[in-house]
Design an enzyme around this catalytic site. Structure first.
Site, PDB file in Angstrom:
ATOM      1  CG  ASP A  49      -6.164  -3.408  -4.183  1.00  0.00           C
ATOM      2  OD1 ASP A  49      -6.981  -2.511  -3.901  1.00  0.00           O
ATOM      3  OD2 ASP A  49      -4.964  -3.378  -3.830  1.00  0.00           O
ATOM      4  CB  SER A  84      -0.950  -0.035   1.197  1.00  0.00           C
ATOM      5  OG  SER A  84      -1.923   0.981   1.110  1.00  0.00           O
ATOM      6  CG  HIS A 116      -5.501  -2.086  -0.446  1.00  0.00           C
ATOM      7  ND1 HIS A 116      -4.542  -1.975  -1.439  1.00  0.00           N
ATOM      8  CD2 HIS A 116      -5.048  -1.334   0.595  1.00  0.00           C
ATOM      9  CE1 HIS A 116      -3.564  -1.193  -1.010  1.00  0.00           C
ATOM     10  NE2 HIS A 116      -3.831  -0.796   0.216  1.00  0.00           N
TER      11      HIS A 116
END
Length: 435
Positions: A380, A171, A414
């Site tokens: 995601d 991330s 995610h």
């Protein structure tokens, strides 16, 4: 109609009015502090007279200091990636770090920091400005991901580590790991970037903008100067609810919650009713007093501005050098610009062609020739796999022949990098330990 959810919010607000210090200041314990005593000039021209970086380590640094791995965190991550004697609570990457695990502490010395701008020990908006004796609040300078990485390399300097064995992150951490490899190519041996991007795309920018707007609309936000009053609890809760939707996937929630209701025998309610609603309500309530609202603003804006393109990197460096050479006191940070100020600032950025964007990105990573693992997740929605493919593509176009790209078919969206120990862990371990 009754509104028990609003009643609870109002009750929490009343509690906060007499309340204790923000709980985020006590979330993490047992970290070490690196204290940087010299002024630190940020990319957008602000200056910190000094800063602290909270960090934790696992494993043993070898005699030539060549086995260090930096783990970079996501937006709200702390330095507590794994438990240890000073803090026995499980860390946010507990099952990925340790003897024989993906980051094998029998082989590697693992370091994790709380980023500059955070609120878990590192200097951020909630810290006290030594020049005034008051918390920075929104006078804190605007930050970039590059600033966060440069601060981490000051920590490495203090530890006598001239070169990382690897830079690993997911991330926002994947932005940092890519940035580290591009800005300090001679100091990074391997690169792992998971569920990240080479530049923030409009969809994710829009989602984070909505979160910031919800937060700043809270009457208790008080333009960021809320530390001596009521925390912007409602705004933080709404912001986190929006964020949580982007962290997971629809298919997972179909299996996990479906259309089940908490009390199906009762009439429908406007307060949390479906199980997915109660889940969002619980997750956002748990978070909203464990993270500083101003840190959310500053760190999420740094994510929005991230762009590894050569032109952007050069512009930021020029701004920083100009600020460093100036004898004038830099202006206080600005959380937002009024619409009239935006109009007065001139024309909007020119729309680049796709070829120009790609060429600029390739130039931005031309020095990142390390063995690289780029990992994406098909479910995601916050950082779609197209963005990880773009990272792999620009690295290869820049001449890096040691790029591995994996794409996982996982349900968790995610957050897969936090959950899928088997597949994510195996990919990392293979990349770090194979010659």
């Amino acid at each position: 109609m009754s509104f028990p959810c609003i009643d609870r919010l109002e009750s929490r607000q009343r509690d906060l009015m007499a309340g204790p210090e923000p709980t985020y200041e006590k979330v993490v314990t047992g970290y070490s502090l690196y204290k940087h005593k010299q002024p630190f000039v940020c990319d957008h021209g602000g200056v910190l007279p000094q800063f602290d970086i909270a960090y934790e380590t696992w494993g043993t640094l070898n005699s030539d200091r060549s086995n260090a791995i930096m783990v970079h965190t996501g937006l709200s991550g702390s330095s507590h990636a794994h438990s240890h004697d000073k803090n026995l609570k499980p860390g946010w990457w507990e099952k990925f770090i340790g003897p024989g695990r993906a980051l094998d502490t029998d082989k590697f010395f693992v370091i994790c920091t709380n980023v500059l701008g955070g609120c878990y020990g590192s200097t951020g908006p909630g810290s006290v400005d030594p020049r005034t004796g008051e918390r920075y609040a929104t006078t804190f300078p605007l930050l970039t991901v590059n600033d966060m990485v440069r601060a981490q390399f000051h920590l490495l300097d203090s530890m006598g580590i001239s070169r990382l064995y690897a830079s690993v992150g997911a991330s926002m951490g994947g932005m940092q790991s890519l940035c580290a490899a591009a800005l300090f190519p001679e100091r990074v041996g391997r690169l792992v970037s998971i569920s990240a991007c080479a530049r923030s795309h409009p969809y994710s920018i829009a989602l984070r903008f909505a979160q910031r707007q919800a937060l700043m609309a809270d009457p208790n936000f008080n333009r960021g100067f809320y530390y001596d009053g009521v925390q912007p609890h409602v705004g933080m809760k709404l912001a986190r609810a929006v964020a949580t939707v982007t962290y997971r996937s629809g298919p997972e929630w179909e299996l996990r919650f479906g259309r089940r209701r908490r009390a199906p025998e009762q009439p429908p309610a406007l307060c949390p009713d479906f199980l997915i609603e109660t889940y969002l309500d619980h997750q956002s309530e748990r978070f909203c007093l464990q993270y500083d609202a101003n840190s959310l603003l500053y760190v999420s804006k740094a994510m929005d501005m991230f762009d590894i393109s050569q032109s952007v990197t050069q512009r930021l460096q020029a701004q920083r050098e100009q600020a460093a050479a100036s004898t004038e006191t830099p202006p206080a940070g600005t959380v937002c610009m009024h619409v009239n100020e935006q109009e007065a600032a001139g024309e909007v950025s020119r729309a680049e062609t796709s070829d120009e964007i790609m060429e600029d990105l390739v130039a931005g990573v031309k020095n990142a020739q390390q063995p690289a693992l780029i990992l994406g997740v098909q479910s995601d929605i916050l950082f779609p796999v197209k963005q990880q493919k773009e990272i792999a593509d620009i690295l290869r176009r820049a001449g890096n022949s040691k790029v591995t790209y994996y794409e996982l078919d996982a349900l968790y969206g995610h957050d897969t990098f936090l959950i899928d120990v088997v597949n994510v862990g195996a990919a990392i371990k293979g990349h770090l330990e194979n010659a």
